[in-house]
Design a protein around this motif. Structure first.
Motif, PDB file in Angstrom:
ATOM      1  N   ALA A 185       0.818  -1.210   0.000  1.00  0.00           N
ATOM      2  CA  ALA A 185       0.000   0.000   0.000  1.00  0.00           C
ATOM      3  C   ALA A 185       0.851   1.258   0.000  1.00  0.00           C
ATOM      4  O   ALA A 185       0.580   2.223  -0.721  1.00  0.00           O
ATOM      5  N   ILE A 186       1.919   1.282   0.810  1.00  0.00           N
ATOM      6  CA  ILE A 186       2.763   2.467   0.868  1.00  0.00           C
ATOM      7  C   ILE A 186       3.536   2.646  -0.441  1.00  0.00           C
ATOM      8  O   ILE A 186       3.697   3.772  -0.943  1.00  0.00           O
ATOM      9  N   ILE A 187       3.992   1.543  -1.058  1.00  0.00           N
ATOM     10  CA  ILE A 187       4.705   1.656  -2.339  1.00  0.00           C
ATOM     11  C   ILE A 187       3.776   2.163  -3.437  1.00  0.00           C
ATOM     12  O   ILE A 187       4.152   3.021  -4.249  1.00  0.00           O
ATOM     13  N   ALA A 188       2.543   1.670  -3.435  1.00  0.00           N
ATOM     14  CA  ALA A 188       1.581   2.148  -4.425  1.00  0.00           C
ATOM     15  C   ALA A 188       1.286   3.633  -4.229  1.00  0.00           C
ATOM     16  O   ALA A 188       1.165   4.384  -5.202  1.00  0.00           O
ATOM     17  N   ALA A 189       1.165   4.060  -2.968  1.00  0.00           N
ATOM     18  CA  ALA A 189       0.907   5.474  -2.690  1.00  0.00           C
ATOM     19  C   ALA A 189       2.087   6.340  -3.128  1.00  0.00           C
ATOM     20  O   ALA A 189       1.904   7.442  -3.671  1.00  0.00           O
ATOM     21  N   MET A 190       3.319   5.871  -2.911  1.00  0.00           N
ATOM     22  CA  MET A 190       4.503   6.622  -3.329  1.00  0.00           C
ATOM     23  C   MET A 190       4.579   6.731  -4.851  1.00  0.00           C
ATOM     24  O   MET A 190       4.918   7.792  -5.398  1.00  0.00           O
ATOM     25  N   LYS A 191       4.282   5.652  -5.532  1.00  0.00           N
ATOM     26  CA  LYS A 191       4.291   5.699  -6.990  1.00  0.00           C
ATOM     27  C   LYS A 191       3.255   6.686  -7.505  1.00  0.00           C
ATOM     28  O   LYS A 191       3.537   7.509  -8.396  1.00  0.00           O
ATOM     29  N   ASP A 192       2.065   6.621  -6.961  1.00  0.00           N
ATOM     30  CA  ASP A 192       1.002   7.524  -7.398  1.00  0.00           C
ATOM     31  C   ASP A 192       1.388   8.982  -7.130  1.00  0.00           C
ATOM     32  O   ASP A 192       1.163   9.863  -7.976  1.00  0.00           O
ATOM     33  N   TYR A 193       1.991   9.241  -5.965  1.00  0.00           N
ATOM     34  CA  TYR A 193       2.404  10.600  -5.592  1.00  0.00           C
ATOM     35  C   TYR A 193       3.438  11.136  -6.577  1.00  0.00           C
ATOM     36  O   TYR A 193       3.334  12.267  -7.081  1.00  0.00           O
ATOM     37  N   ASN A 194       4.464  10.357  -6.891  1.00  0.00           N
ATOM     38  CA  ASN A 194       5.533  10.819  -7.779  1.00  0.00           C
ATOM     39  C   ASN A 194       5.067  10.927  -9.225  1.00  0.00           C
ATOM     40  O   ASN A 194       5.544  11.787  -9.965  1.00  0.00           O
ATOM     41  N   ILE A 195       4.159  10.077  -9.621  1.00  0.00           N
ATOM     42  CA  ILE A 195       3.631  10.173 -10.988  1.00  0.00           C
ATOM     43  C   ILE A 195       2.835  11.459 -11.150  1.00  0.00           C
ATOM     44  O   ILE A 195       2.965  12.181 -12.141  1.00  0.00           O
ATOM     45  N   ARG A 196       1.999  11.777 -10.151  1.00  0.00           N
ATOM     46  CA  ARG A 196       1.206  13.006 -10.222  1.00  0.00           C
ATOM     47  C   ARG A 196       2.092  14.251 -10.164  1.00  0.00           C
ATOM     48  O   ARG A 196       1.805  15.252 -10.820  1.00  0.00           O
ATOM     49  N   LYS A 197       3.154  14.201  -9.395  1.00  0.00           N
ATOM     50  CA  LYS A 197       4.056  15.352  -9.278  1.00  0.00           C
ATOM     51  C   LYS A 197       4.998  15.468 -10.485  1.00  0.00           C
ATOM     52  O   LYS A 197       5.630  16.513 -10.668  1.00  0.00           O
TER      53      LYS A 197
END
Length: 589
Positions: free
Chosen positions: A17-29
């Motif tokens: 869950a945390i890895i998925a959240a980090m990926k989503d965060y960096n993709i959006r940024k």
């Protein structure tokens, strides 16, 4: 996440869950990170520009007493920007995309890859490659419907349970041995082909028209292959699938396997019309059937649309397409000869090509009535569209789709037939409307009786004066409709009215609602909880490794396109300067 940012002490249910959240965060940024530590209890990452203008980092640890992952260190938002603008993102991998498109794939397994690319573009603002989108779709299917390899293992278990509930069903496997070096592995087999037909489908065909249409469609999953299907039609023009097979491809051996089982277990009566395209593998399989699919037991005929397509490919003459179709649809010999003569006037080569095909295989006037008016394989095209989504799924899920879709079809059609019978209708809805139209058209027809005992008549349509012979004893009319459709034409109605005969006796039994109801009388039986299924003691099935799709590069399309799939052939190129053919204005000299 407040304003889309992480905070100290934020808790996550799992490492994934945390890895998925980090990926989503960096993709959006629009930024990226590099993993510095990835342990079972710790995850530590920094910005790729760390130390060069950006201090973003994050550390997450597993807290055993809370059974969750907690952010223990976080330096705040990124302060960097990407040096170059890219259409893709390194963290936007196929697994991330698969999670994003799961709802779409679950609702429509036949979702096109270009639709996946469009969905990623709208959701993440990145344009991914075709290959990545295709892999993401396959992974989404695997997460929703189960693994591709494990599906081969569960296939015999599911069939065993189905056969236990309904012993009259038919399932036939063909497998190949597995070797480890030079040693034979006894408890593992490679699935090569499987044929199956459900008992309600076998019983339904007894009350359908004695016509079978066959065709195949490609499997689009991780492993290549083809789904072969045979369908018939009831007296109310409803399509009834009667048999299926999963094979390695549309080869002569695969069609022989399918047609042999179809003839042995499902289509057991004689005098059946078999309609297909002109694929050489089908003709080869029929020639190997030892007369099972040859006259007088069966009559093999071709789809007129495929003949039209073959003609267009041969002669590149689209203006003659309609004439070829009209030749096939000719109900009488006179009408056939008229259209044939028109084709011959256009060129001897056209009729010489057509003469290579036996006319009883494509023309209504010579088919002996075994087509029942079916000139195309449109029934198969419709069924292929129904199961198109299932052809993207693992094999066991595909088989289950046929089971549950057919159960839904039989339940609905059974209810419709019972309601129509309760309403007092004798004939099917489709035939009733046609009978009423023919009865209304019989008013302006003069009738002369030539033989009262054998019921031979001569009728004349007014005011055009065209004459037809009608033989009620042989169920024949010169117009061709009576013997093709097996229902009274307008001339038969006129003869029956003249001699006060009951026209209903000349309507074939298959069109009566009682026969339609019998076609759907048998019921599918629910399989119940898998925990109650009988134990399976057979070998474990594995897929054929040679049928696995390539793992690198863009997936290659294996379908052969022809004029039925592409745009109409263009006319020769003409120069806009001089009007001549073979060159353009820029090449004009």
């Amino acid at each position: 996440m407040v304003d889309g940012e992480f905070t100290m002490g934020m808790e996550f249910s799992s490492r994934e869950a945390i890895i998925a959240a980090m990926k989503d965060y960096n993709i959006r940024k629009g930024v990226d990170y590099r993993v510095y530590e990835s342990e079972p209890l710790t995850f530590y990452a920094k910005c790729t520009q760390y130390g060069s203008g950006c201090d973003w980092l994050i550390r997450v640890s597993m807290i055993r007493r809370k059974y969750c992952w907690v952010i223990r260190r976080y330096n705040g938002s990124h302060t960097c920007t990407r040096a170059t603008i890219s259409q893709d993102h390194s963290k936007l991998d196929s697994n991330t995309i698969a999670e994003a498109i799961k709802p779409l794939v679950e609702s429509d397994p036949s979702l096109k890859v270009k639709s996946v690319i469009a969905e990623v573009q709208s959701k993440f603002n990145y344009t991914i490659s075709y290959r990545k989108a295709w892999l993401a779709k396959q992974k989404a299917i695997e997460k929703i419907f189960g693994g591709w390899e494990s599906s081969y293992e569960t296939l015999p278990i599911w069939f065993e349970a189905m056969y236990h509930k309904e012993p009259s069903a038919v399932v036939h496997f063909e497998t190949m041995p597995v070797y480890q070096g030079d040693d034979l592995v006894t408890d593992i087999r490679v699935l090569q082909r499987v044929f199956w037909s459900y008992y309600p489908c076998i019983r339904a065909f007894r009350h359908c028209k004695p016509v079978v249409q066959i065709d195949g469609t490609h499997l689009y999953g991780k492993y290549k292959g083809s789904l072969l299907v045979a369908v018939s039609q009831d007296g109310n023009n409803n399509i009834v699938p009667i048999a299926f097979a999963i094979v390695e491809g549309e080869t002569s051996d695969a069609w022989h396997f399918f047609l042999n089982n179809l003839r042995q277990h499902v289509v057991t009566r004689d005098g059946v019309g078999l309609i297909s395209d002109r694929h050489d593998s089908i003709s080869s399989a029929i020639s190997r059937s030892n007369g099972a699919w040859s006259p007088p037991r069966a009559f093999h005929m071709f789809c007129i649309k495929h003949i039209e397509s073959n003609f267009l490919r041969k002669f590149k003459a689209p203006y003659l397409q309609k004439l070829i179709v009209n030749i096939g649809y000719s109900r009488t010999v006179r009408e056939y000869e008229l259209h044939y003569q028109r084709l011959q006037e256009r060129g001897e080569a056209y009729t010489q090509w057509l003469n290579c095909i036996p006319r009883e295989q494509y023309a209504l006037a010579f088919d002996g009535g075994y087509r029942w008016g079916h000139m195309t394989t449109n029934l198969m095209e419709y069924i292929n569209s129904v199961f198109k989504g299932a052809c993207n799924l693992p094999v066991t899920t595909l088989v289950k789709e046929t089971f549950y879709k057919l159960n839904e079809l039989f339940t609905r059609k059974r209810t419709e037939a019972e309601d129509r019978i309760n309403a007092g209708h004798i004939f099917s809805e489709h035939v009733t409307s046609k009978l009423h139209a023919n009865q209304r058209a019989s008013g302006n027809i003069q009738v002369n009786c030539f033989d009262r005992q054998s019921q031979v008549f001569e009728v004349r349509e007014m005011p055009n004066g065209v004459e037809y012979n009608v033989d009620l004893g042989r169920q024949w009319c010169d117009c061709g409709e009576f013997q093709v459709d097996r229902i009274p034409c307008r001339h038969v109605f006129a003869c029956c009215a003249n001699r006060r005969l009951d026209w209903q006796v000349y309507v074939h039994e298959v069109y009566k609602m009682d026969q339609v109801r019998r076609a759907y009388r048998a019921r599918f039986r629910p399989l119940g909880d898998p925990a109650t299924w009988p134990a399976y003691h057979g070998p474990r099935f594995v897929p054929n490794p040679f049928l696995r799709r390539v793992t690198k590069g863009c997936p290659k399309m294996t379908r052969f396109l022809n004029e039925m799939n592409t745009q109409m052939l263009r006319a020769p190129r003409r120069c806009r300067q001089c009007g001549g053919e073979g060159h353009s204005r820029s090449r004009y000299r």
